[in-house]
Every structure is written in structure tokens, then in C-alpha cells.
Design a protein around this motif. Sequence first.
Motif, short mmCIF file in Angstrom:
data_model
loop_
_atom_site.label_atom_id
_atom_site.label_comp_id
_atom_site.label_asym_id
_atom_site.label_seq_id
_atom_site.Cartn_x
_atom_site.Cartn_y
_atom_site.Cartn_z
N ASN A 159 -5.58 -0.90 10.34
CA ASN A 159 -5.09 -1.37 8.95
C ASN A 159 -4.08 -0.42 8.19
O ASN A 159 -3.03 -1.03 7.94
N GLU A 160 -4.32 0.77 8.40
CA GLU A 160 -3.40 1.71 7.60
C GLU A 160 -2.20 1.74 8.61
O GLU A 160 -1.01 1.58 7.88
N ALA A 161 -2.36 1.34 9.95
CA ALA A 161 -1.12 1.38 10.67
C ALA A 161 -0.04 0.13 10.39
O ALA A 161 0.93 0.25 10.32
N ILE A 162 -0.99 -0.95 10.15
CA ILE A 162 -0.12 -2.10 10.07
C ILE A 162 0.65 -2.18 8.72
O ILE A 162 1.55 -2.81 8.46
N VAL A 163 -0.08 -1.65 7.82
CA VAL A 163 0.46 -1.42 6.38
C VAL A 163 1.77 -0.69 6.55
O VAL A 163 2.76 -1.05 6.02
#
Length: 683
Positions: free
Chosen positions: A195-199
Motif C-alpha cells: 500500500n505504501e509503495a503504491i501511494v
Amino acid sequence: MTNKSNYEFLLSDLSKLKGVGQKTTSLLKKKKIENIFDLLWKLPKSYTDRSRSTKIKDLKIGENQTITIVPNKYSFPRIRNLPNKVFCLDDTGGIDCIFFNSYEGYVRKILPLGKEITVSGKIGFFKNKYQLTNPKYISEDSSLIKQIHNTYSLTEGISEKIYSKIIKQIIESLPLLDEWHSKDILDKFGNIKWNEAIVELHKPENIESHKKNFYQRLAFDEIFSTFLVNSEIRKKIRKKKKKSKFFDKSKQNKIIKKLEFSLTNDQKKTLEEINKDLSSTNKMFRLLQGDVGSGKTIVSLLAAYNTVNSGFQVAVMAPTEILARQHFNLAKNLFSKRINIELISGKSEYKAKKEILRKINSNEIDIIFGTHAIFQKKVYFKNLGLIIIDEQHKFGVNQRKRLSDKGGNNCDVLLMTATPIPRTLTMTLYGDMDLSIIKEKPKSRKPIKTYSKLESKIDDVIKFIKKEIELGNQIFWVCPLIEESKKLDHSSAVKKFEYLDKLFPNQVSLLHGKTDLDDKEIILDKFLKREFQILVSTTIIEVGIDFPNANVIIIENANKFGLSQLHQLRGRVGRGDKDSTCILMFKSNLSENAKKRINILKESNDGFYISEEDMKIRGFGDILGFKQSGIKNFKLADPVQNSDLFILAEKEIRRIEMNNEDISKFKPLIKLYDRADIINDIA
Ligand code: ADP
Ligand code: MG
């Protein structure tokens, strides 16, 4: 436990989003954006391709580049099929933006005169001017582009603003997903969650952050999901039990003794690998990979022979009839009369065909040769033990898997490809199969002398050909697609034929995309029998026919091809024991980059090396037309830049296989990356 609803939010359709109506949904659908994940996964291309803004004078032809320009003059031709054109300037030079199939109003709207616009796309060069055809990334607000490099691709009808708003909305409601990777893997990426990565991926300031953890993790996920699916297919096929094949190796060795040459070490090694699979109780699903002319045919025929000697039938499929016939003749000459060998041809009469099909069904035929097309129809084998497929690089994972299923319980599968590809690509494209590689070419083979020549020097080439013909040699003359249109391809070959026919009366024949299949076979057959000396053709001669007497190949407009393709074409000659020559013709002087590429070809005859170099220069999507093969391109991962991630992913897959780890935790990953169809089939 994976909470299903977590990732299902990402798979839900777009109508759930605020401010997305039917119009937007259907526009997005046209771009294959069907769910929320697709939207999130839409952006990344802009990172690799369109990060830096360039001045016109520094543009590099053939590369994707971003420039800020001011539209200066329109040209809207009234003649149909001519493109609309906008001449644009920056303070260093001019460029034409070209729009095919476009409306005047649309062009005026996106490139208004006098306004500063940032565009991006592949830079071309035509009539001494730079040009950009159908530029894809356009924004009126160049300051916006410079800060927010992640301009989403221009879907006609959806503004940048709406797009950004939708993304923002999704990011705000992203659920937390359960982690699927092992701790060791996560450590390598600073423990960043998906999730953090895609943000991060969607944050403007993160442009050009290939080295950052978020980027590496997402690229890794992408590679890993592909490999995981491959691994599952491989596992599934291997698990299937079959009757093992018992055969007497001394019989095989007798055949080998009959050959006019001795097998290379790699031929022996790969034959052993195949024999081992045949003897085992697990189904074989193997790829025999080897450069053009490395001698794959004999290896596969020996495997066929062993299969027959263990009491099974064999089907050998080739992409063309003439190639099927060539293999058939070789088998006929090599094997004893005791073995029943047939060729099923599209041209065979209905009655004859029916008789062959009957014999296949009653086990009266041991080895049957034919084209892929013929075997797509209903052929029922009594006791099929091996399918051999030659030159199959156009098959995707799904097609291959179906093939293995189709063959029946005791059927092994051997695929052959003469497409040497870089290692990272092999794992991606063929990771579902076991690999046998022939690296070494027969010792007798001489390197093909390769030259480049300007088209204006065609007289020199003609002189050279005359000499070769006097020596009794034959010549291929290849005319590529001039434009993307088939029509032009055809006409350029016809023109060349007419030109050569005047110079060499009754010695030239022509083959092109419109030649009818029967005629094509007849022409190739006559060429093989040396009834004429020069064969003018489009690229249809590319596939594996053996013309031992042809030793010269002329390739026109050679910059239309990738290196690997040129290498493949060049491999049509140099199979006999004569010296052979490849002449690459060019319309104009070569750019530095093109020279670099051509030199690789001149220096090396090693297809694997050439493909590695080709990929470094051109990127992997382009090499050998993998785009057309229906095999998915990676969005983030780049087999050149991220080769370490490919290797890491392979290692992790092997570890999971070794430990027999439960893979259900990867389901969200696989679903997100749209490999669900295959994985469902497996589960
Ligand atoms: P490919 O791997 O491209 O399918 P082929 O099997 O068509 O190559 O072989 C190309 C040519 O090389 C054929 O004429 C074949 O008879 C010959 N050949 C195969 N193996 C050897 C070898 N070990 N030594 C010499 N010639 C060989
Ligand atoms: Mg071949």
C-alpha cells in the motif's frame, strides 16, 4: 488468513468511485482500465520514459523524450489519409507533431497556437526534420508537468484534472493488505508495504526514483507474480504421471553413426536431458532453445525415434508445410523402413488425408509430420507419446499449457525455438518449462561475413551477386515493411523483383505476404531445387527452412529490423560449407547509435549475445516482436535495469518450490496483477 475483502476493493469496478460516471467508465474501459487496481497501475510508464525534458536540438531519434514547445503552424490536408500536422518550436529548433486519423478540432484543442505545451513520445526524423507522431502525453500547463511528472496518459475525453482526482480518491480509501512476501524479501526493500509503495508511486516528487524501496518492491512484485504463475504451471505439469518410455539406446546410437557429422557436445547434452525426461514417469514439458543453425532438428528427431522405439506415436509440427516436409524427408532418410512415417499436408487430397487420419487413429503411423494448422483440427491418436513443435516463439503460456493437456496422459512435449533471448526474458517467457539450451554451433560452420551498404551503392551489390551466381550460389533478397501498411510492403518487393528480373532474366522469383500458400510452397521448393537463383521476398523466409545452397542474403532498409531479427534473417544463409555473406542496405548514412548496433552484428554470430545487446539498446518490449505475441509487457520492471530483481525473484521462487510452501498467501498478488485466469485454472 488473508482478508478477502481487503484486496477485493482493488478489484471492484470503477462505478464505486465518486464522480465517475458512465461516460468516464466507458472511456477508461477502452483503455482496458476496468477496475480500481488497473487505475492505480496505469501510471508508471511516465517514470521511465518521460522523466526528463529535452531541448529540440538535443533530441535523440528513436527514443521516447519529453519536450516543451510552442505550436507555430497548422497543416490540415484536405486529402484523405494524409495526417494532420502541427509545426512547433522551442528556442533551439523545430519539430512536426503528426496526427493520423485525427480531427482538426481535436488537434487545435490540444496544441493551441502560441501556447507552451509539453509533449512526449518517440522522436522520429523525416525529410530533415524531427517529428513526433501521435504524441501521447500532452499538457498545457508545463509547470504542472515539470512538477507533476506523472501525467496520466491522455485518454481522449478525460482531463488530467479528473484523472488526478480519481487517483487521489482511491489512495485515500486504500485498504491495508496482508503481506505476502517473506521477511527476507521485505528486508531488501526496507520493509515497505504494498500500500505504501503504491501511494509513493503516485507522488509527483518521486519521479526518477527507480532506486527507492517503493519502486523496487513494486517492480519485484510484478516480476515475482509472473514467475510464480510460471512455477505453478510447471509444478502442475510435472506432477502428472505418465507411463515411462523404455528404449534401446544402441538403436539411437546407430542412427547417430549414420550422420555425415558428429553431434556437438551441446547436442549430446540436450538429447540426454530429453531422453531422461522420456524415461521418467513425470510428463516432459521442455523447451529446446538454440540459435539458428545450431542443429535442433536432429536432436528432436532422435527423441522422436526413441519414443517410437518405446512403442509410442510422435507428432511433429512445423510452422510451414515446406519446413514440415523438410523434417519429414530427413526422418525418412534416417530411420529404418520399419518405422511408419507420414506427412499430412494441406494439399493432400481429401481421401488421402482421411486415410492418414485413420492410420493415426489405428496406430499404423509412428511419426506424423504436419503444420500447426493441421493439428488444430481433430486428429485422434491411438497412443501419442511425444509432441514436437518447431519454431514456436509465438506461443504464449496459456497456449502451451493447453497443448500439454491436449496430448493425453502419456504425452511428453518438446518445444523448439531459434530465438535466443536474454536470460531475464527466458525466465519470464518460458519459466513454465524446463530448459535445454544449445549454445555451441557445429564446428564446421563459418561465420557469415556481414557488411553494410548505402542503397545508392546498389550497383556494387549487383556486381557482387553476379559473381556469386556464376559460382553457382543462390541469393535471398529481403524487402521489409517500408511503412506499417502491408500494401507498401508488397509493392516494394514487387518493384525490386521487376528491377532484378531485368538484370537477371529468368533467374528471379518473388514471394510476399499476398502470395498464395500453394504458390509459396512451389516457389520455395523450386528455390531449394536450384531452379532459379534469386529469391526476392518480404520477411516470410524468416522461419527455419534449410537452404544449404543459398549463401548470400541482402536485407534492404535494414534499420527497420531489430538486431535479433536481422540475426535471424541472416541465419537463412551460412548453413552449408561455403563462405557466406550478409549485406545490410540502408537508405541514408547511419546515426552513431545505429552504427553501434550494426557493429554488434558484424562482430558476432552469437544470437544470445546479440539479443542481450539488442535489449540494452532498445529495451525488451521491442525485441523480436514480443509485443505482438500477446505476452504481457512489464510496466515497472525492466529486464535490463532490474536484472538483479529478476534474479532475486527466481531465487525466491526456487526457495518456495524447494520448501513446498503454501502459495495461497500470494493470491491477492496474483489477482492484482491479472494472472487470475491462469491461477484459477491451476487451483
Ligand atoms: P536449427 O537449430 O536452426 O533448427 P537445423 O537443425 O536446421 O538448425 O540444422 C542446420 C544444419 O546444420 C542442417 O543442415 C543440419 O544437417 C546441420 N547440422 C546439424 N547438426 C550438425 C553438426 N553437429 N555438425 C554439422 N552440421 C550439423
Ligand atoms: Mg529449425
